[in-house]
Design an enzyme around this catalytic site. Structure first.
Site, PDB file in Angstrom:
ATOM      1  CG  ASP A  31      -2.396   0.850   1.211  1.00  0.00           C
ATOM      2  OD1 ASP A  31      -2.014   2.283   0.251  1.00  0.00           O
ATOM      3  OD2 ASP A  31      -3.247   0.085   1.438  1.00  0.00           O
ATOM      4  CB  THR A 122     -17.274  -3.682  -5.868  1.00  0.00           C
ATOM      5  OG1 THR A 122     -17.126  -4.378  -5.258  1.00  0.00           O
ATOM      6  CG2 THR A 122     -18.662  -3.947  -6.889  1.00  0.00           C
ATOM      7  CD  GLU A 152     -13.324 -11.687  -0.528  1.00  0.00           C
ATOM      8  OE1 GLU A 152     -12.806 -12.300  -1.177  1.00  0.00           O
ATOM      9  OE2 GLU A 152     -14.825 -12.322  -0.061  1.00  0.00           O
ATOM     10  CG  PHE A 153     -19.496 -12.241  -3.311  1.00  0.00           C
ATOM     11  CD1 PHE A 153     -20.366 -11.729  -3.408  1.00  0.00           C
ATOM     12  CD2 PHE A 153     -18.879 -12.885  -3.850  1.00  0.00           C
ATOM     13  CE1 PHE A 153     -20.926 -11.382  -4.963  1.00  0.00           C
ATOM     14  CE2 PHE A 153     -18.703 -13.222  -5.178  1.00  0.00           C
ATOM     15  CZ  PHE A 153     -19.735 -12.604  -5.587  1.00  0.00           C
ATOM     16  CE  LYS A 208     -19.089  -7.012  -4.034  1.00  0.00           C
ATOM     17  NZ  LYS A 208     -17.997  -6.942  -3.305  1.00  0.00           N
ATOM     18  CB  CYS A 264     -20.294  -2.950  -0.600  1.00  0.00           C
ATOM     19  SG  CYS A 264     -19.067  -3.108   0.367  1.00  0.00           S
ATOM     20  CE  LYS A 267     -17.834   1.141  -2.924  1.00  0.00           C
ATOM     21  NZ  LYS A 267     -17.454  -0.065  -4.096  1.00  0.00           N
ATOM     22  NE  ARG A 331     -16.783   2.669   4.929  1.00  0.00           N
ATOM     23  CZ  ARG A 331     -15.250   2.128   3.913  1.00  0.00           C
ATOM     24  NH1 ARG A 331     -15.094   2.633   3.027  1.00  0.00           N
ATOM     25  NH2 ARG A 331     -15.334   1.717   3.535  1.00  0.00           N
TER      26      ARG A 331
HETATM   27  C1  UDX Z   1     -22.441  -5.929   2.278  1.00  0.00           C
HETATM   28  C2  UDX Z   1     -22.692  -7.980   2.355  1.00  0.00           C
HETATM   29  O1  UDX Z   1     -23.691  -8.606   2.644  1.00  0.00           O
HETATM   30  C3  UDX Z   1     -21.092  -8.687   1.487  1.00  0.00           C
HETATM   31  O2  UDX Z   1     -21.406  -9.727   0.486  1.00  0.00           O
HETATM   32  C4  UDX Z   1     -20.084  -8.045   0.270  1.00  0.00           C
HETATM   33  O3  UDX Z   1     -19.440  -8.167   0.159  1.00  0.00           O
HETATM   34  C5  UDX Z   1     -19.904  -5.871   0.768  1.00  0.00           C
HETATM   35  O4  UDX Z   1     -21.407  -5.624   0.885  1.00  0.00           O
HETATM   36  P1  UDX Z   1     -20.977  -5.413   4.137  1.00  0.00           P
HETATM   37  O5  UDX Z   1     -21.340  -3.945   4.045  1.00  0.00           O
HETATM   38  O6  UDX Z   1     -20.049  -5.403   5.142  1.00  0.00           O
HETATM   39  O7  UDX Z   1     -21.215  -6.190   3.677  1.00  0.00           O
HETATM   40  O8  UDX Z   1     -22.771  -5.625   5.384  1.00  0.00           O
HETATM   41  P2  UDX Z   1     -24.149  -6.343   5.851  1.00  0.00           P
HETATM   42  O9  UDX Z   1     -24.075  -7.049   6.535  1.00  0.00           O
HETATM   43  O10 UDX Z   1     -24.564  -6.793   4.251  1.00  0.00           O
HETATM   44  O11 UDX Z   1     -25.207  -5.172   5.875  1.00  0.00           O
HETATM   45  C6  UDX Z   1     -24.790  -4.129   4.769  1.00  0.00           C
HETATM   46  C7  UDX Z   1     -26.336  -3.003   5.956  1.00  0.00           C
HETATM   47  O12 UDX Z   1     -27.548  -3.579   5.563  1.00  0.00           O
HETATM   48  C8  UDX Z   1     -26.270  -3.087   7.000  1.00  0.00           C
HETATM   49  O13 UDX Z   1     -26.354  -1.692   7.490  1.00  0.00           O
HETATM   50  C9  UDX Z   1     -27.261  -3.521   8.106  1.00  0.00           C
HETATM   51  O14 UDX Z   1     -27.521  -2.957   9.372  1.00  0.00           O
HETATM   52  C10 UDX Z   1     -28.577  -3.948   7.277  1.00  0.00           C
HETATM   53  N1  UDX Z   1     -29.208  -4.940   7.340  1.00  0.00           N
HETATM   54  C11 UDX Z   1     -28.442  -6.002   6.511  1.00  0.00           C
HETATM   55  C12 UDX Z   1     -30.190  -5.210   7.493  1.00  0.00           C
HETATM   56  O15 UDX Z   1     -31.030  -3.349   7.548  1.00  0.00           O
HETATM   57  N2  UDX Z   1     -31.249  -6.007   7.438  1.00  0.00           N
HETATM   58  C13 UDX Z   1     -31.267  -7.128   7.049  1.00  0.00           C
HETATM   59  O16 UDX Z   1     -31.418  -7.929   6.980  1.00  0.00           O
HETATM   60  C14 UDX Z   1     -29.265  -7.476   6.975  1.00  0.00           C
END
Ligand code: UDX
Length: 438
Positions: A31, A122, A152-153, A208, A264, A267, A331
Site C-alpha cells: 500500500d 468491486t 469478493e463477497f 458482484k 458497499c 455505493k 459510512r
Molecule cells: C455487504 C454484503 O453483504 C457483502 O457480501 C459485500 O461484499 C459487501 O457489502 P456489509 O456492507 O459489510 O456487506 O454488511 P451487511 O451485513 O451486508 O449489511 C449491510 C447493511 O444492511 C447494514 O447497514 C445492515 O444493518 C443492513 N441490513 C442487513 C439490514 O438492515 N437488514 C438485514 O436483514 C441485513
C-alpha cells in the site's frame, strides 16, 4: 505455494491477503499509505474486524504474510497480483476507478514475467478491458499477462469467516492457465467443495453488483413491509419468518432496520443504476430500493420526533454509530442522518458506540462521546438505539429508566424487550411491530 501480491490494504485487501496466506501461500500486502503499513508491520490493525488480528499475527509468525510500501517490487516478486484498492462513489453515482487505473499503470511498468492480474475491488463492467489496456500501454517488454476478475463477497464484522468459508468463489478468467492458477490459490476451498464459478470477466464483474443490489432490494422490501405492518397492526418479524420459510425466498436479509448503510450497498446500487442507464437499461427496482432506503432513514427521525415532539432544547442519547454491529465503520450509517437531523433541530446529542466513536467524530466532532451506554443515556430526554450491538440487547429497562430524565426510547433494530419497556412505563417505538404486547 504461490507468491501473491495484494495491492491495497483496506477491508477487502487486508482480509483477503491474510486469508490467502492462511491457505498456505506467501503473500505481500502493499500500500502507498506508509502509516498504515507501519502499523501493520508493528502488528496493529488499522480497522476493527473480529478475528483479523489473530489471522494476521498467525501468518506473520509463519512467515507467510508481510507488508510493504514498495508496490513495484511487490509486483515484480509475485506471480498473482490482486488489485484491491477502493472504488468510491463519484458525484454522478458511478464508481470511481482512478485508484484501480493507477495500480494498473504500476503493474504495467513492473511486469517482468507472465503473471495473473486479478481485480478483487468491486469495479464497473468493462473495467477488466481498461486495466488490460493500461498494463499493455505501460509495459516495456513483450511479457504476457492474463486478466482475471475475482469479486469478493465478505461482510464487515464477519469478514474473516466469510473469506475463509465463502458460499462460492467467482473467477472470471478467459484463459485456462489463469483459471488453474486461481483454483490453486483457493485450493483449500476447492478441495472442501466450495462452489467455484468459472465464468467470463464481464459476467464475474456483474455477479458482484447483481448480488449486492439484490440484497439491498430485500432489505428495502422488508422495510416497506414494516411500514405497512405498523399501519395494519401486523408483526414484521412473523411476516419475515413465514416468508423466509419458503425456500425460494430464504429468511436472510429480511431483518427490518433503520435503512442499510456501509461501504458497499449504497455505493454499489448507485453504480449499478448509472452503469445500466449508460446502456439504456432502466433499473427501476434498484432505483426504488435506493429511494426506499433514504426514506427509511428519515422515517426513523420522524418516529423519534413523534415520541418526543420538537427536538429543540432536548438531550438525546444515541446508542450505536456504526452502520451495523461488530465494525467501527460509520459510512452511510443511519446514525449520520439521525444525528444530523437532531443537531439541525437544536438538540444536544450524547452518543456511545463500542467501536465507532472515533470514526463518527470525524463527521460530528461537536457531540458528546461517552465511554459506556449508561453514561450516554444519563439525563437524556430520549434515547435511540441505532446499531444492534449485543451489549444493547441486554440493557435493563429499570436501569435505563433510573438513568434517563424521561423514559422515551426508539429501538430501530427491534432488539429490546417491548414487554419490559412497557412494564417500566416507557413511551417507545420500534420498526414494524405493534406496540401492545400480550
Ligand atoms: C455487504 C454484503 O453483504 C457483502 O457480501 C459485500 O461484499 C459487501 O457489502 P456489509 O456492507 O459489510 O456487506 O454488511 P451487511 O451485513 O451486508 O449489511 C449491510 C447493511 O444492511 C447494514 O447497514 C445492515 O444493518 C443492513 N441490513 C442487513 C439490514 O438492515 N437488514 C438485514 O436483514 C441485513
Amino acid at each position: 505455494m504461490r507468491h501473491i501480491a495484494i495491492i491495497g490494504t483496506g477491508y477487502v485487501g487486508l482480509v483477503s491477503g491474510s486469508g490467502i496466506s492462511d491457505f498456505g501461500h506467501k503473500v505481500i500486502c502493499a500500500d502507498i499509505a506508509g502509516e498504515k503499513i507501519k502499523m501493520l508491520q508493528a502488528g496493529k490493525m488499522p480497522i476493527y474486524e473480529p478475528g483479523l488480528d489473530e489471522l494476521v499475527d498467525r501468518n506473520i509468525k509463519a512467515e507467510r504474510l508481510s507488508f510493504s510500501t514498495d508496490v513495484g517490487k511487490t509486483i515484480r516478486d509475485s506471480e498473482v497480483i490482486f488489485i484491491s484498492v477502493s472504488t468510491p462513489q463519484s458525484e454522478n453515482g458511478e464508481a470511481d476507478i482512478s485508484a484501480v487505473k493507477a495500480v494498473a499503470k504500476i503493474i504495467g511498468k513492473n511486469l517482468n514475467e507472465r503473471k495473473v492480474i486479478c481485480t478483487k475491488s468491486t469495479v464497473p463492467i468493462g473495467t477488466g478491458k481498461i486495466v488490460s489496456e493500461i498494463i499493455n500501454e505501460n509495459k516495456s517488454t513483450e511479457t504476457d499477462f492474463e486478466y482475471v476478475s475475482n469479486p469478493e463477497f465478505l461482510r464487515e464484522g464477519s469478514a474473516v469467516k466469510d473469506f475463509l468459508w465463502p458460499d462460492r468463489v467467482v473467477i472470471g478468467a478467459e484463459s485456462e492457465w489463469a483459471f488453474e492458477i486461481m483454483k490453486d490459490v483457493y485450493r483449500p476451498l476447492y478441495i472442501n467443495e466450495t462452489p467455484i464459478v468459472h465464468t467470463t470477466v464481464e459476467t464475474a464483474e456483474l455477479i458482484k453488483y447483481a448480488s449486492n443490489a439484490f440484497l439491498s432490494l430485500k432489505i428495502s422490501y422488508i422495510n416497506e413491509i414494516s411500514a405497512l405492518c405498523e399501519k395494519v397492526g401486523a408483526d414484521v418479524h412473523v411476516v419475515a419468518k413465514a416468508m423466509g420459510s419458503d425456500g425460494r425466498i430464504s429468511p436472510k436479509f429480511l431483518h427490518p432496520g433503520p435503512g442499510f448503510g456501509g461501504s458497499c450497498f449504497p455505493k454499489d446500487t448507485s453504480a449499478l443504476v448509472s452503469m445500466a442507464q449508460n446502456k439504456n437499461v432502466p433499473m427501476r427496482t434498484i432505483q426504488a430500493a435506493i429511494e426506499t432506503n433514504a426514506h427509511q432513514k428519515k422515517r426513523m427521525v420522524k418516529k423519534l420526533q413523534a415520541l418526543t415532539g420538537d427536538f429543540s432544547g432536548l438531550t438525546i442519547g444515541i446508542l450505536g454509530l456504526a452502520f451495523k454491529s461488530k465494525t467501527d465503520d460509520v459510512r452511510e450509517s443511519a446514525s449520520l442522518e439521525m444525528v444530523g437531523s437532531l443537531l439541525k433541530a437544536g438538540a444536544q446529542v450524547k452518543a456511545y458506540d463500542p467501536e465507532a466513536n472515533t470514526s463518527f467524530a470525524e463527521f460530528y466532532p461537536q457531540i458528546t462521546y461517552c465511554k459506556t451506554w449508561e453514561e450516554a443515556v444519563k439525563d437524556t430526554d430520549a434515547v435511540a438505539v441505532m446499531t444492534e450491538w449485543n451489549e444493547f440487547r441486554t440493557m435493563d429497562a429499570k436501569t435505563l429508566k433510573n438513568l434517563m430524565k424521561s423514559p422515551i426510547i426508539l429501538d430501530t433494530r427491534n432488539i429490546l424487550s417491548r414487554k419490559e419497556l412497557q412494564k417500566n412505563g416507557f413511551s417507545f417505538d420500534n420498526v414494524g411491530r405493534p406496540m401492545e404486547t400480550k
